[in-house]
Design an enzyme around this catalytic site. Structure first.
Site, PDB file in Angstrom:
ATOM      1  N   GLU A   1      -5.555  -3.031 -13.353  1.00 50.45           N
ATOM      2  CA  GLU A   1      -6.591  -2.229 -14.008  1.00 50.45           C
ATOM      3  C   GLU A   1      -5.940  -1.305 -15.018  1.00 50.45           C
ATOM      4  OE1 GLU A   1      -9.343   0.082 -11.758  1.00 50.45           O
ATOM      5  OE2 GLU A   1      -9.903  -1.568 -10.405  1.00 50.45           O
TER       6      GLU A   1
ATOM      7  N   GLU B   1      -7.038  -0.779  -4.473  1.00 49.12           N
ATOM      8  CA  GLU B   1      -6.670   0.637  -4.409  1.00 49.12           C
ATOM      9  C   GLU B   1      -6.678   1.266  -3.010  1.00 49.12           C
ATOM     10  OE1 GLU B   1      -9.008   2.699  -7.370  1.00 49.12           O
ATOM     11  OE2 GLU B   1      -7.924   1.745  -9.009  1.00 49.12           O
TER      12      GLU B   1
END
EC number: 3.2.1.4
Length: 424
Positions: free
Chosen positions: A359, A247
């Site tokens: 995710e 991320e």
């Protein structure tokens, strides 16, 4: 794309998930339902880039079923041929040595239409962000191989392993820490020997001790050095995937692209042929891939990615709550997951790339359970560009975390029954 929950365990109540904080900043997402949220209806099609998986090491024999494209080499140097039946992973068989003096492998091009990986993130080694490097067993923990076996027995063939860059490499441009490397390799070797794939995930949000990759404090060369060392360690294991970073966020997308390309060049210069997963900026959100609230969109900038080994997948994350942050027990609607994946799926197909849902997760309630099912149906139905998925999360220290699917005293979590039909 960001999730943050207290870690509640008898002796670990004070710990917090590494990187807890503000979500991805986009709270104005459209939730208008598509006519059909489980199949893709738009986007011009271009040739999808092949994905290569290792089938033999140097000098070994191998067999392929049907007529397949097989390549021989290492890093960024390859020779390929179309063949069927039995072959030899040798220069004599392929008619050329593309990388003299280097240990080579044979890889087969993977067809589209079937998901390659379905799994879970096993959290713990990235915990304790506020205590870096921290004390093992107190601030952070590696999951056990037995935990991975539970998920394997459920049908999951991939484990995503988050860890912290600062622990594995305490000083930039210096050797990997022997103790941390031993923990990491111990888990990887045990799990891959049992047949699962491990996705390595430096869970650092494109930062090292808070300094962003591409800054004067953490130049791209230092990030490349880290990946060169990691690639050298694991390049001999065909069941290891390199996830460049968890991320990246709050930086120019162009800056992240530059760092990612430096890492890819370093990995291939180490003669590593492993698949590499590449995230985008803005918490690598699928829903925001083509939006510009964070700067130039991922969908524009990340087309500049350059993998000399031509073996990459784009990794995105996608949660189902109102702001896509993964911090709520509620889901917007039963169709929200498929809706939020559609634009990114269009982009993959239009540009010839493949993607991985690195995710996603939700609490257990009727709306969320249906949203998860619809999302996974969508991924399955678009397997020409999707390669698989990993649930967030399992692992030993979650306690009552609402998205955890780690079994409690041998009892499955409710979400496992939602995932089960997609593991067959």
């Amino acid at each position: 794309m960001h999730r943050c929950m207290p870690l509640v365990a008898a002796s670990m109540a004070a710990l917090m998930l590494a990187g807890c904080g503000g979500g991805d900043g986009d709270t104005t997402l459209s939730t208008a339902a598509a006519t059909d949220t489980t199949t893709l209806k738009t986007a011009a099609t271009t040739s999808i880039s092949p994905l290569w998986l290792t089938i033999a090491k140097d000098s070994a024999a191998f067999t392929v079923s049907g007529t397949r494209t097989v390549r021989y080499g290492a890093g960024s140097a390859w020779v390929a041929k179309s063949m069927s039946g039995t072959g030899q992973c040798t220069a004599a068989f392929f008619g050329k040595d593309p990388a003299a003096g280097v240990a080579k492998v044979c890889q087969v091009a993977q067809g589209t239409g079937t998901l390659l990986w379905r799994g879970v993130s096993l959290a713990g080694a990235e915990f304790g962000e506020g205590s870096l490097p921290g004390t093992y067993g107190s601030n952070y923990i590696y999951p056990s191989a037995d935990s991975a076996t539970y998920y394997k027995n459920k049908g999951m063939n991939l484990v995503r392993l988050p860890f912290r860059w600062e622990r594995l490499q305490p000083t930039l441009n210096q050797a990997l820490d022997a103790n941390e490397l031993s923990r990491l390799t111990g888990f990887v070797n045990a799990v891959t020997a049992a047949g699962q794939t491990v996705l390595l995930d430096p869970h650092n949000y494109a930062r090292y001790y808070g300094n962003v990759i591409g800054s004067s404090a953490v130049p791209n060369s230092a990030y490349a050095d880290f990946w060169r060392r990691v690639a050298t360690q694991f390049k001999g294991n065909a069941r290891v995937i390199f996830g460049l970073m968890n991320e990246p966020n709050s930086m120019p997308t162009e800056q992240w692209l530059s760092g990612a390309n430096a890492a890819l060049a370093a990995i291939r210069s180490a003669n590593a042929s492993n698949v590499v997963f590449v995230p985008g900026n803005a918490w690598t959100g699928a829903h925001s891939w083509n939006q510009n609230w964070y700067g130039t969109p991922n969908g524009t900038v990340m087309k500049g990615i350059n993998d000399p080994g031509r073996n990459l997948v784009f990794e995105v994350h996608q949660y189902l709550d109102g702001d896509s942050s993964g911090q709520s027990a509620s889901c917007v609607s039963a169709t929200i997951g498929a809706e939020r994946l559609q634009d990114f799926t269009n982009w993959l197909r239009s540009n010839g790339y493949r993607g991985f849902l690195g995710e996603f997760g939700a609490a257990s309630n009727d709306t969320c359970n249906q949203a998860v099912a619809n999302m996974l149906t969508f991924v399955k139905n678009n397997a020409d560009v999707w390669t698989g998925w990993a649930w967030w999360a399992g692992g030993p220290w979650w306690g009552g975390y609402m998205y955890s699917i780690e079994p409690s005293n041998g009892v499955d979590k409710p979400q496992m029954s939602v995932l089960a039909p997609y593991l067959k």
